[in-house]
Design a protein around this motif. Structure first.
Motif, short mmCIF file in Angstrom:
data_model
loop_
_atom_site.label_atom_id
_atom_site.label_comp_id
_atom_site.label_asym_id
_atom_site.label_seq_id
_atom_site.Cartn_x
_atom_site.Cartn_y
_atom_site.Cartn_z
N SER A 27 0.84 -1.20 0.00
CA SER A 27 0.00 0.00 0.00
C SER A 27 0.87 1.24 0.00
O SER A 27 1.00 1.95 1.00
CB SER A 27 -0.92 0.00 1.22
N ALA A 28 1.50 1.50 -1.15
CA ALA A 28 2.51 2.55 -1.22
C ALA A 28 1.90 3.92 -1.49
O ALA A 28 2.62 4.86 -1.81
CB ALA A 28 3.52 2.22 -2.32
N TYR A 29 0.61 4.05 -1.31
CA TYR A 29 -0.05 5.33 -1.55
C TYR A 29 0.46 6.36 -0.58
O TYR A 29 0.59 6.14 0.60
CB TYR A 29 -1.56 5.15 -1.42
N ARG A 30 0.76 7.55 -1.09
CA ARG A 30 1.18 8.69 -0.29
C ARG A 30 2.43 8.40 0.53
O ARG A 30 2.47 8.62 1.73
CB ARG A 30 0.06 9.18 0.61
N ILE A 31 3.45 7.85 -0.12
CA ILE A 31 4.76 7.78 0.50
C ILE A 31 5.38 9.16 0.39
O ILE A 31 5.47 9.71 -0.71
CB ILE A 31 5.66 6.74 -0.19
N ASP A 32 5.76 9.74 1.49
CA ASP A 32 6.29 11.10 1.49
C ASP A 32 7.81 11.08 1.56
O ASP A 32 8.46 10.75 0.60
CB ASP A 32 5.63 11.88 2.63
N ASP A 33 8.38 11.40 2.71
CA ASP A 33 9.83 11.39 2.82
C ASP A 33 10.36 9.97 2.72
O ASP A 33 9.79 9.04 3.28
CB ASP A 33 10.28 11.99 4.14
N MET A 34 11.46 9.84 2.02
CA MET A 34 12.19 8.57 1.97
C MET A 34 13.65 8.88 2.29
O MET A 34 14.12 9.99 2.07
CB MET A 34 12.08 7.91 0.60
N GLY A 35 14.33 7.89 2.80
CA GLY A 35 15.71 8.15 3.15
C GLY A 35 16.56 6.90 3.22
O GLY A 35 16.05 5.78 3.25
N TYR A 59 21.58 15.84 2.84
CA TYR A 59 22.65 14.87 2.99
C TYR A 59 23.39 15.06 4.30
O TYR A 59 23.57 16.18 4.78
CB TYR A 59 23.67 15.01 1.85
N ALA A 60 23.86 13.94 4.85
CA ALA A 60 24.80 14.02 5.94
C ALA A 60 26.11 14.58 5.39
O ALA A 60 26.42 14.43 4.21
CB ALA A 60 25.03 12.64 6.53
N ASP A 61 26.87 15.24 6.27
CA ASP A 61 28.14 15.81 5.82
C ASP A 61 29.05 14.74 5.19
O ASP A 61 29.76 15.02 4.22
CB ASP A 61 28.86 16.48 6.99
N SER A 62 29.00 13.55 5.72
CA SER A 62 29.85 12.47 5.21
C SER A 62 29.48 12.05 3.80
O SER A 62 30.29 11.42 3.10
CB SER A 62 29.79 11.27 6.14
N ALA A 63 28.26 12.37 3.38
CA ALA A 63 27.77 11.94 2.06
C ALA A 63 27.84 13.05 1.01
O ALA A 63 27.80 12.76 -0.19
CB ALA A 63 26.34 11.45 2.18
N LYS A 64 27.94 14.27 1.45
CA LYS A 64 27.92 15.40 0.52
C LYS A 64 29.06 15.32 -0.48
O LYS A 64 30.21 15.07 -0.11
CB LYS A 64 28.00 16.72 1.30
N GLY A 65 28.72 15.50 -1.74
CA GLY A 65 29.72 15.48 -2.80
C GLY A 65 30.10 14.10 -3.29
O GLY A 65 30.80 13.98 -4.30
N ARG A 66 29.66 13.06 -2.60
CA ARG A 66 30.00 11.71 -3.02
C ARG A 66 28.77 10.86 -3.32
O ARG A 66 28.83 9.95 -4.17
CB ARG A 66 30.82 11.00 -1.92
N PHE A 67 27.68 11.10 -2.62
CA PHE A 67 26.47 10.29 -2.78
C PHE A 67 25.36 11.15 -3.40
O PHE A 67 25.28 12.35 -3.16
CB PHE A 67 25.98 9.78 -1.42
N ILE A 68 24.52 10.50 -4.17
CA ILE A 68 23.36 11.17 -4.74
C ILE A 68 22.12 10.31 -4.50
O ILE A 68 22.09 9.13 -4.88
CB ILE A 68 23.52 11.39 -6.25
N ILE A 69 21.13 10.92 -3.85
CA ILE A 69 19.88 10.22 -3.60
C ILE A 69 18.86 10.66 -4.66
O ILE A 69 18.83 11.82 -5.06
CB ILE A 69 19.35 10.52 -2.18
N SER A 70 18.07 9.72 -5.11
CA SER A 70 17.04 10.04 -6.11
C SER A 70 15.87 9.09 -5.93
O SER A 70 15.98 8.07 -5.22
CB SER A 70 17.61 9.93 -7.52
N ARG A 71 14.77 9.42 -6.55
CA ARG A 71 13.59 8.55 -6.49
C ARG A 71 12.78 8.71 -7.76
O ARG A 71 12.77 9.79 -8.38
CB ARG A 71 12.72 8.84 -5.26
N VAL A 72 12.11 7.64 -8.12
CA VAL A 72 11.18 7.66 -9.24
C VAL A 72 9.83 7.30 -8.66
O VAL A 72 9.54 6.12 -8.39
CB VAL A 72 11.59 6.67 -10.35
N ASN A 73 9.01 8.30 -8.42
CA ASN A 73 7.74 8.08 -7.72
C ASN A 73 6.84 7.12 -8.49
O ASN A 73 6.14 6.29 -7.89
CB ASN A 73 7.03 9.40 -7.49
#
Length: 117
Positions: A27-35, A59-73
């Protein structure tokens, strides 16, 4: 009920890259924040990055510049592209989803990422 399944973890050498995926089903309706969160052995679970339904990211400081978060709703899928990996990135990575309509927070089972030096 919502289920989250992570994939894409594995063993990689320092400096390498990995792409994690988190598929949301049920029941993935209205999934808001993901992390993405991670937990190294003997340490507390910590935030890596979050992405809102609008696409805004944090992003956490440790992830900035190295990790990219994305989503396809439309596919109910979230990704974490990790580059320039370091041994200290070694951890179990978990995805998390907040569903506003139910007020529930859901977690995946985790995927192991190991970075060798």
């Amino acid at each position: 009920q919502v289920q989250l399944v992570e994939s894409g973890g594995g063993l990689v050498q320092a400096g390498g890259s990995l792409r994690l995926s988190c598929a949301v089903s049920g029941s993935a309706y209205r999934i808001d924040d993901m992390g993405w969160y991670r937990q190294a052995l003997g340490k507390q679970r910590e935030l890596v990055a979050i992405i809102r339904s609008s696409g805004r990211t944090k992003y956490a400081d440790s992830a900035k510049g190295r990790f990219i978060i994305s989503r396809v709703n439309a596919k109910n899928t979230m990704y974490l592209q990790m580059s320039s990996l370091k041994p200290e990135d070694t951890a179990v990575y978990y995805c998390k989803a907040d569903q506003s309509i139910s007020g529930w927070t859901y977690w995946g089972q985790g995927t192991q990422v190991t970075v060798s030096s």
